[in-house]
Design a protein around this motif. Structure first.
Motif, PDB file in Angstrom:
ATOM      1  N   ARG A  92       0.836  -1.207   0.000  1.00  0.00           N
ATOM      2  CA  ARG A  92       0.000   0.000   0.000  1.00  0.00           C
ATOM      3  C   ARG A  92       0.870   1.255   0.000  1.00  0.00           C
ATOM      4  O   ARG A  92       0.610   2.197  -0.759  1.00  0.00           O
ATOM      5  N   TYR A  95       2.575   1.485  -3.638  1.00  0.00           N
ATOM      6  CA  TYR A  95       1.684   1.866  -4.738  1.00  0.00           C
ATOM      7  C   TYR A  95       1.049   3.241  -4.525  1.00  0.00           C
ATOM      8  O   TYR A  95       0.816   3.979  -5.487  1.00  0.00           O
ATOM      9  N   ASN A  96       0.776   3.603  -3.276  1.00  0.00           N
ATOM     10  CA  ASN A  96       0.248   4.950  -3.006  1.00  0.00           C
ATOM     11  C   ASN A  96       1.253   6.021  -3.419  1.00  0.00           C
ATOM     12  O   ASN A  96       0.888   7.058  -3.979  1.00  0.00           O
ATOM     13  N   PHE A  99       1.362   6.135  -7.313  1.00  0.00           N
ATOM     14  CA  PHE A  99       0.150   6.748  -7.864  1.00  0.00           C
ATOM     15  C   PHE A  99       0.135   8.256  -7.606  1.00  0.00           C
ATOM     16  O   PHE A  99      -0.208   9.045  -8.493  1.00  0.00           O
ATOM     17  N   ASN A 107      -4.024   2.597  -9.245  1.00  0.00           N
ATOM     18  CA  ASN A 107      -3.424   2.079  -8.022  1.00  0.00           C
ATOM     19  C   ASN A 107      -3.962   0.675  -7.754  1.00  0.00           C
ATOM     20  O   ASN A 107      -5.143   0.514  -7.441  1.00  0.00           O
ATOM     21  N   LYS A 110      -6.002   0.110  -4.523  1.00  0.00           N
ATOM     22  CA  LYS A 110      -7.243   0.840  -4.272  1.00  0.00           C
ATOM     23  C   LYS A 110      -8.345  -0.148  -3.884  1.00  0.00           C
ATOM     24  O   LYS A 110      -8.566  -1.160  -4.554  1.00  0.00           O
TER      25      LYS A 110
END
Length: 309
Positions: A92, A95-96, A99, A107, A110
């Motif tokens: 998380r 990827y956060n 993004f 993402n 998400k």
């Protein structure tokens, strides 16, 4: 065919310059260093990314939402829920970041939630087990065994983490206080010692003497800094020798300290500061679990109490 609308996701991916895993890692870890994250946190990210990549046999930058779901379903068959959640938290964060910095069109994390896990009872040591552990350590009258005894007393008295204990320096100890500087949340805090621990620590510092090359409080028999895993191994060994059928570890000592403080009437807010929690959520869990000694309460007020059966 009309060309007036916006490009779809597939078309955008054709135009957009693709970033491979190594480039993405470089950008992510550069951000970690800029934010001054702890080395242990950065190492955690690296380990989890590699473990995830081995599991799915795919580049992280090629993963989508379905890949994450497949990973969860596949992992549930062989990995503990806590381990899966630990990996998901790392993903998380990764990827956060990508993004947010427009390195990904979508993402994959998400709407991916952590898995619900049953709250397990937290193991702690009782009085007899603590006394038996100290008795076992004292059977070896060496520098190492006395050092381990003092470390045990500090763990039980203060509830500090293993990573915090190895970072304590001699000058951090003043009377009945220790300033903990190498903390998980980067906030220094003061912990307090009982008279017994204070006296044993004073004796240890006297035996330790002045060592060139390191200011660390707890050192090896060869005057080197201690590594966390070596401390963990030694207490596991002592637990086995004492025939204690529980996990004997610095984290067990931390839980033991928390339970004893709560049963003694210490409030959650004070305990939160002593343990170095960033928020009160975990501390409240301890209070809810040990706020009342349920076993003794049941003995006194059980539903069958007083019945002549």
């Amino acid at each position: 065919m009309s060309r007036r609308g916006e490009l779809n996701e597939k078309e955008l991916n054709i135009i957009k310059k693709k970033v491979n895993d190594e480039e993405a890692f470089e950008k992510f870890f550069r951000d970690c260093y800029l934010r001054n994250l702890r080395p242990a946190t950065i190492e955690y990210y690296k380990n989890e990314f590699q473990a995830f990549r081995r599991r799915i046999d795919k580049e992280l930058m090629e993963c989508n939402h379905k890949d994450i779901e497949e990973f969860i379903l596949m992992s549930k068959q062989s990995i503990k829920i806590t381990t899966i959640n630990t990996r998901l938290r790392a993903l998380r964060s990764f990827y956060n970041f990508l993004f947010k910095n427009k390195l990904l069109v979508n993402n994959p994390m998400k709407n991916i939630k952590l898995l619900r896990d049953r709250q397990k009872n937290i193991e702690t040591l009782d009085n007899k087990e603590i006394e038996l552990l100290i008795k076992t350590i004292r059977q070896q009258q060496t520098f190492v065994s006395f050092r381990d005894e003092v470390m045990l007393l500090v763990f039980l008295d203060t509830g500090i983490r293993l990573s915090e204990l190895v970072g304590i320096e001699v000058e951090d100890v003043t009377g009945n206080k220790i300033i903990v500087r190498k903390t998980k949340n980067l906030f220094e805090r003061t912990v307090y010692l009982s008279e017994v621990t204070q006296e044993q620590l004073r004796r240890y510092i006297q035996i330790r003497g002045h060592i060139k090359g390191t200011k660390r409080l707890f050192i090896s028999q060869d005057n080197f800094e201690l590594q966390p895993h070596s401390i963990q191994k030694r207490f596991t060994k002592y637990g086995n020798e004492a025939n204690i059928n529980k996990r004997v570890s610095p984290h067990t000592f931390r839980h033991t300290m928390a339970k004893r403080m709560i049963l003694a009437g210490v409030d959650a807010f004070s305990l939160m500061h002593l343990l170095g929690h960033s928020d009160i959520t975990v501390t409240k869990r301890y209070v809810n679990m040990w706020g009342e000694d349920l076993e003794s309460k049941h003995k006194m007020h059980g539903a069958l109490k007083g019945l002549n059966l």
